[in-house]
Design an enzyme around this catalytic site. Structure first.
Site, PDB file in Angstrom:
ATOM      1  N   GLU A 210       4.138  16.552 -14.247  1.00  0.00           N
ATOM      2  CA  GLU A 210       4.039  16.235 -12.817  1.00  0.00           C
ATOM      3  C   GLU A 210       5.240  16.901 -12.161  1.00  0.00           C
ATOM      4  OE1 GLU A 210       1.696  14.548 -11.208  1.00  0.00           O
ATOM      5  OE2 GLU A 210       0.510  13.959 -12.937  1.00  0.00           O
ATOM      6  N   CYS A 244       8.186  14.187  -3.968  1.00  0.00           N
ATOM      7  CA  CYS A 244       7.572  15.409  -4.511  1.00  0.00           C
ATOM      8  C   CYS A 244       6.435  15.916  -3.635  1.00  0.00           C
ATOM      9  CB  CYS A 244       7.074  15.166  -5.920  1.00  0.00           C
ATOM     10  SG  CYS A 244       5.928  13.793  -6.007  1.00  0.00           S
TER      11      CYS A 244
HETATM   12  P1  NAD Z   1      14.749  17.154 -12.964  1.00  0.00           P
HETATM   13  O1  NAD Z   1      13.708  18.059 -13.471  1.00  0.00           O
HETATM   14  O2  NAD Z   1      16.116  17.674 -12.742  1.00  0.00           O
HETATM   15  O3  NAD Z   1      14.936  15.894 -13.934  1.00  0.00           O
HETATM   16  C1  NAD Z   1      13.853  15.104 -14.389  1.00  0.00           C
HETATM   17  C2  NAD Z   1      14.190  14.488 -15.725  1.00  0.00           C
HETATM   18  O4  NAD Z   1      14.418  15.525 -16.674  1.00  0.00           O
HETATM   19  C3  NAD Z   1      15.446  13.611 -15.736  1.00  0.00           C
HETATM   20  O5  NAD Z   1      15.182  12.465 -16.510  1.00  0.00           O
HETATM   21  C4  NAD Z   1      16.497  14.485 -16.389  1.00  0.00           C
HETATM   22  O6  NAD Z   1      17.425  13.744 -17.146  1.00  0.00           O
HETATM   23  C5  NAD Z   1      15.686  15.376 -17.292  1.00  0.00           C
HETATM   24  N1  NAD Z   1      16.273  16.723 -17.423  1.00  0.00           N
HETATM   25  C6  NAD Z   1      17.012  17.406 -16.504  1.00  0.00           C
HETATM   26  N2  NAD Z   1      17.369  18.615 -16.954  1.00  0.00           N
HETATM   27  C7  NAD Z   1      16.864  18.714 -18.216  1.00  0.00           C
HETATM   28  C8  NAD Z   1      16.899  19.728 -19.212  1.00  0.00           C
HETATM   29  N3  NAD Z   1      17.545  20.880 -19.020  1.00  0.00           N
HETATM   30  N4  NAD Z   1      16.252  19.496 -20.387  1.00  0.00           N
HETATM   31  C9  NAD Z   1      15.589  18.327 -20.591  1.00  0.00           C
HETATM   32  N5  NAD Z   1      15.547  17.338 -19.685  1.00  0.00           N
HETATM   33  C10 NAD Z   1      16.161  17.501 -18.508  1.00  0.00           C
HETATM   34  O7  NAD Z   1      14.127  16.522 -11.642  1.00  0.00           O
HETATM   35  P2  NAD Z   1      14.800  15.555 -10.606  1.00  0.00           P
HETATM   36  O8  NAD Z   1      15.866  16.299  -9.868  1.00  0.00           O
HETATM   37  O9  NAD Z   1      15.168  14.273 -11.258  1.00  0.00           O
HETATM   38  O10 NAD Z   1      13.576  15.271  -9.636  1.00  0.00           O
HETATM   39  C11 NAD Z   1      13.233  16.115  -8.595  1.00  0.00           C
HETATM   40  C12 NAD Z   1      12.075  17.015  -8.945  1.00  0.00           C
HETATM   41  O11 NAD Z   1      10.998  16.262  -9.478  1.00  0.00           O
HETATM   42  C13 NAD Z   1      11.497  17.736  -7.758  1.00  0.00           C
HETATM   43  O12 NAD Z   1      11.207  19.056  -8.105  1.00  0.00           O
HETATM   44  C14 NAD Z   1      10.229  16.975  -7.450  1.00  0.00           C
HETATM   45  O13 NAD Z   1       9.250  17.720  -6.769  1.00  0.00           O
HETATM   46  C15 NAD Z   1       9.779  16.589  -8.802  1.00  0.00           C
HETATM   47  N6  NAD Z   1       8.936  15.398  -8.725  1.00  0.00           N
HETATM   48  C16 NAD Z   1       7.617  15.504  -9.013  1.00  0.00           C
HETATM   49  C17 NAD Z   1       6.814  14.377  -8.905  1.00  0.00           C
HETATM   50  C18 NAD Z   1       5.359  14.413  -9.207  1.00  0.00           C
HETATM   51  O14 NAD Z   1       4.771  13.340  -9.345  1.00  0.00           O
HETATM   52  N7  NAD Z   1       4.718  15.558  -9.303  1.00  0.00           N
HETATM   53  C19 NAD Z   1       7.367  13.178  -8.523  1.00  0.00           C
HETATM   54  C20 NAD Z   1       8.729  13.117  -8.245  1.00  0.00           C
HETATM   55  C21 NAD Z   1       9.510  14.238  -8.364  1.00  0.00           C
END
Ligand code: NAD
Length: 456
Positions: A210, A244
């Site tokens: 997602e 998102c």
């Molecule tokens: P992110 O991708 O930075 O982090 C998400 C999760 O991944 C966190 O738990 C984090 O600890 C982990 N993570 C971060 N970097 C990582 C890596 N290098 N390797 C493995 N795991 C890692 O996202 P965010 O900043 O927490 O959230 C914002 C993003 O999420 C936006 O792009 C938004 O559009 C998206 N989002 C999508 C939805 C959806 O339902 N489609 C919902 C909410 C947010």
């Protein structure tokens, strides 16, 4: 680096005991989860306030109430979802019958982001439980208070071998991804989505991603301008734009530009007052890093609404920029904050081409009264899902699976979609033993001729 081999092994062994497959076990787990959420409502609201300055209304509407509703809906339908589904059987297989058995994958890994830290952890977990899986949940490190309440709740409710919370940041997430799970459900950014998919490929683990991206909002010249402005202002500035599916930018028909901006200004003021920065019910930006990234956009185009911010409080007013083009930096990546850039257009084909030149969006919102315009956009633009004449509300219906397409995601969930996301569909042909049609056997006279009649 930490190692989660033992934890995953423990869950695998528990899964193979078969308890989680029992429908009553799943129902009981969901009921207890629901009761615990109700009991911890105040704690959760306080944590969301501390982490993101979420108001009580937003916290309840977008984090707590929404998952309680998801649990209610799941409990109502789960007994029918778990039943093997009988499907048709072709004539050639006469004597047999065909069924699809949903079965849990096994041990699920759920990785959640910070923007709706509670909802985006619990909503997939509901699907995992409903489908009969064990689960390891890794909430976001950027919303520590909410993640702590979540851990306390889950630890109290479930044994570690069934459902557990693992806290930590990137390293923890990467250590978890080394393990062989039976399915991975990831919500987060596009770049991290790629990392997750690569890790999943090592074990050929099925995934749901997602992700995000730039979701357009199109306001056509025949739109109900006042209502469009109000619904866009709500959808964009909810959670300070850190959603998102928030409208990332507006494509505005040039004939209605001034009228729309005027109504947008009124709508924003009505929602957040004259000083949104001081409004206690207006969400703040999650971190200084994100605040600084957003601040850099404020110099682009022409500022027509808002623009003020306070770094010490991590708050930025609802801001609207006009005279923006695809060349500006604000148009390169998902904004994920309370800044709304406006692009103008004269002909709908410019909009369609503009969107085609970029990755497929997670959501799209179209404001128009014209059936032809609706048809044209729906037929020509690929995106995860969206609304006509509204924003964000498509997420509210449990009958509409929610997910992206292309780089905005893989798979979908919500309602039955969540059960499906965590289930494998096992196809079974039940053959009769009363007779044996000999056609397939190599020693049958005219076998080929008869087979040709049935196949093709
Ligand atoms: P992110 O991708 O930075 O982090 C998400 C999760 O991944 C966190 O738990 C984090 O600890 C982990 N993570 C971060 N970097 C990582 C890596 N290098 N390797 C493995 N795991 C890692 O996202 P965010 O900043 O927490 O959230 C914002 C993003 O999420 C936006 O792009 C938004 O559009 C998206 N989002 C999508 C939805 C959806 O339902 N489609 C919902 C909410 C947010």
């Amino acid at each position: 680096m930490e190692n989660y081999h033992n934890l995953v092994g423990k869950q695998q062994r528990f899964f193979h005991m078969g308890k989680t497959k029992d429908i009553n076990y799943r129902i009981n787990a969901l009921q207890r989860l629901g009761a615990s959420i109700k009991k911890n409502e105040d704690k959760l609201k306080e944590a969301l306030k501390a982490d993101l300055n979420k108001s009580e209304l937003e916290a309840y509407m977008t984090e707590i109430g929404v998952v309680l509703e998801e649990i209610r809906f799941t409990l109502k339908h789960l007994r029918s979802w778990v039943k093997p589904q009988r499907v048709k059987t072709p004539l050639m297989l006469i004597g047999s019958s065909s069924y699809i058995y949903p079965e849990p994958y096994g041990v699920a890994l759920i990785i959640a982001p910070w923007n709706y830290p509670f909802q985006l952890s619990i909503a997939p977990l509901i699907g995992a439980i409903a489908a009969g899986n064990c689960a390891v949940l890794k909430p976001s490190e950027l919303t520590p208070r909410t993640s702590a309440v979540l851990e306390q709740m889950i630890t109290k409710l479930f044994p570690e071998e069934y459902i557990t919370v693992v806290q930590g940041g990137v390293e923890t997430s990467q250590a978890l991804l080394q393990e062989k799970f039976d399915t991975i459900f990831f919500t987060g950014s596009v770049p991290v989505g790629k990392i997750v998919m690569k890790a999943a490929a090592e074990h050929l683990t099925p995934i749901t991603l997602e992700l995000g991206g730039k979701s357009p909002c199109i306001v056509h010249e025949d739109a109900n301008i006042k209502l469009a402005a109000k619904r866009i202002a709500w959808g964009k500035f909810l959670n300070a734009g850190q959603t998102c599916v928030a409208p990332d930018y507006v494509y505005l028909h040039h004939n209605i530009k001034d009228a729309f901006i005027k109504e947008l200004k009124i709508a924003i003021r009505k929602l957040y007052g004259d000083q949104p920065i001081d409004n206690p019910n207006y969400t703040h930006i999650v971190s200084q890093k994100h605040f600084d990234r957003l601040s850099a956009f404020l110099d682009e185009g022409e500022l027509v609404i808002g623009g003020a911010s306070d770094r010490s409080q991590l708050v930025m007013e609802p801001t609207v920029l006009t005279k923006i083009s695809w060349k500006d930096t604000i148009m390169q990546d998902e904004i994920f904050g309370p800044i709304l850039p406006v692009l103008e257009y004269k002909d709908l084909s410019e909009v369609i081409e503009g969107i085609h030149n970029h990755p497929k969006p997670l959501a799209l919102y179209l404001f128009t009264e014209s059936a032809t315009v609706k048809k044209k956009v729906l037929k020509n633009v690929s995106f995860g899902g969206g609304c006509i004449n509204d924003t964000i509300y498509h997420l509210v219906s449990p009958y509409l699976p929610f997910g992206g397409v292309g780089s905005s995601g893989i798979g979908s969930y919500h309602g039955k979609g969540s059960f499906d996301a965590f289930s494998h569909k096992k196809s079974i042909l039940r053959q009769t033993t009363r007779f044996d049609i000999p056609l397939r056997y190599p020693n049958v006279k005219n076998g080929l001729k008869i087979i040709k009649y049935f196949l093709g």
